[in-house]
Motif scaffolding. Structure first.
Motif, mmCIF file in Angstrom:
data_model
loop_
_atom_site.group_PDB
_atom_site.id
_atom_site.type_symbol
_atom_site.label_atom_id
_atom_site.label_comp_id
_atom_site.label_asym_id
_atom_site.label_seq_id
_atom_site.Cartn_x
_atom_site.Cartn_y
_atom_site.Cartn_z
ATOM 1 N N GLY A 36 22.997 -29.164 -12.249
ATOM 2 C CA GLY A 36 24.413 -28.817 -12.303
ATOM 3 C C GLY A 36 24.773 -27.588 -11.485
ATOM 4 O O GLY A 36 25.960 -27.299 -11.286
ATOM 5 N N GLN A 37 23.755 -26.865 -10.982
ATOM 6 C CA GLN A 37 24.005 -25.669 -10.177
ATOM 7 C C GLN A 37 24.236 -25.981 -8.703
ATOM 8 O O GLN A 37 24.557 -25.088 -7.920
ATOM 9 C CB GLN A 37 22.817 -24.704 -10.311
ATOM 10 C CG GLN A 37 22.563 -24.224 -11.731
ATOM 11 C CD GLN A 37 23.757 -23.495 -12.307
ATOM 12 O OE1 GLN A 37 24.339 -22.618 -11.644
ATOM 13 N NE2 GLN A 37 24.133 -23.839 -13.531
ATOM 14 N N LEU A 38 24.071 -27.239 -8.316
ATOM 15 C CA LEU A 38 24.252 -27.625 -6.910
ATOM 16 C C LEU A 38 25.742 -27.840 -6.649
ATOM 17 O O LEU A 38 26.219 -28.968 -6.486
ATOM 18 C CB LEU A 38 23.440 -28.887 -6.599
ATOM 19 C CG LEU A 38 21.934 -28.773 -6.882
ATOM 20 C CD1 LEU A 38 21.231 -30.093 -6.572
ATOM 21 C CD2 LEU A 38 21.326 -27.642 -6.062
ATOM 22 N N GLU A 39 26.466 -26.764 -6.569
ATOM 23 C CA GLU A 39 27.929 -26.822 -6.568
ATOM 24 C C GLU A 39 28.519 -27.414 -5.297
ATOM 25 O O GLU A 39 29.697 -27.764 -5.278
ATOM 26 C CB GLU A 39 28.497 -25.424 -6.796
ATOM 27 C CG GLU A 39 28.075 -24.397 -5.779
ATOM 28 C CD GLU A 39 28.603 -23.005 -6.090
ATOM 29 O OE1 GLU A 39 28.705 -22.198 -5.153
ATOM 30 O OE2 GLU A 39 28.930 -22.738 -7.263
ATOM 31 N N ASN A 40 27.725 -27.528 -4.223
ATOM 32 C CA ASN A 40 28.239 -28.113 -2.980
ATOM 33 C C ASN A 40 27.914 -29.599 -2.837
ATOM 34 O O ASN A 40 28.316 -30.228 -1.852
ATOM 35 C CB ASN A 40 27.661 -27.357 -1.777
ATOM 36 C CG ASN A 40 28.173 -25.937 -1.689
ATOM 37 O OD1 ASN A 40 29.366 -25.691 -1.806
ATOM 38 N ND2 ASN A 40 27.268 -24.982 -1.502
#
Length: 255
Positions: A95-99
């Motif tokens: 979920g931290q892969l915001e791009n």
């Protein structure tokens, strides 16, 4: 095998940093892509953390069973492909892969319980492929993907589609081919279920009044179908001893 010893898993090919660097490619739009597909990799290669600034990562057609928590270090990722592995669960850190706007998890061993709530944090995700897994239902976290445009769900065990997912504001295409959308009602219902095999969704603003009226009528019919029953025969892919061995006809769907 001695007492207390665990059976060793597949070792796979060892990926070195030098090999990984030689696998870097430039895309047509100038992005850096690390292509480690179809290399017999059984364990996520930790050495590629030194290349964590890549924009695209392809680890498809390998033997991976787990995605490590440190996948979050690939902050620039916009495109991530894990199709045709043996992955059973996703880490919360994805979920931290915001791009990220493209995620392919097709042809793995995922279920609804495999997807963490944090998947809903991928606010830019537009393309998600979950085909050829073991989904009998869909997790509610998918309803948070407000930018999602295409959703692949083919070759699962689904018996229905949650309304909060079908009604995502930008969703335009849902592929639900070869799911057990069975029912016990009349021929009209059968026809409706068959049309779900390739379901396209568009925003109301893009439709003329007659088309909008027709689509709403079709949606009303779908909402009345409550008596779905799962197929007695689970879908299996016995020919997939090696990736792509029997899936050539549907490759374009799940790439």
């Amino acid at each position: 095998m001695g007492k207390g010893k665990k059976k060793a898993g597949p070792t796979g090919k060892k990926i070195t940093l030098k090999l990984a660097k030689n696998s870097l490619r430039m895309t047509a739009d100038g992005k850096r892509r690390l292509d480690l597909s179809n290399m017999g990799i059984a364990t996520f290669p930790k050495c590629i953390l030194k290349l964590a600034d890549v924009d695209e990562l392809d680890l498809s057609r390998n033997m991976l069973q787990k995605i490590p928590d440190y996948i979050e270090d690939f902050k620039n990722l916009r495109w991530l492909d894990f199709h045709s592995n043996r992955i059973e669960t996703l880490p919360e850190t994805i979920g931290q892969l915001e791009n990220l706007f493209y995620l392919n998890l097709c042809n793995n061993k995922l279920t609804a319980a495999s997807l963490p709530l944090q998947l809903g944090q991928l606010k830019k995700l537009r393309h998600l492929n979950l085909g050829m897994n073991g989904f009998e239902c869909l997790p509610s976290t998918l309803a948070a993907l407000k930018e999602l445009q295409e959703l692949g769900l083919f070759d699962n065990h689904l018996t229905g589609l949650p309304e909060n997912i079908v009604n995502l504001p930008k969703l335009m295409k849902v592929n639900v081919k070869r799911n057990p959308f069975l029912q016990t009602r009349g021929e009209e219902d059968i026809d409706t279920i068959q049309r779900l095999e390739c379901l396209y969704l568009v925003n109301e603003d893009s439709m003329c009044k007659p088309c909008l009226k027709k689509c709403k009528e079709e949606r009303d019919k779908l909402n009345k179908l409550k008596c779905f029953a799962p197929s007695a025969r689970k879908l299996t892919f016995q020919g997939l001893l090696t990736p792509n061995s029997t899936a050539q006809e549907t490759q374009e769907e799940w790439r």
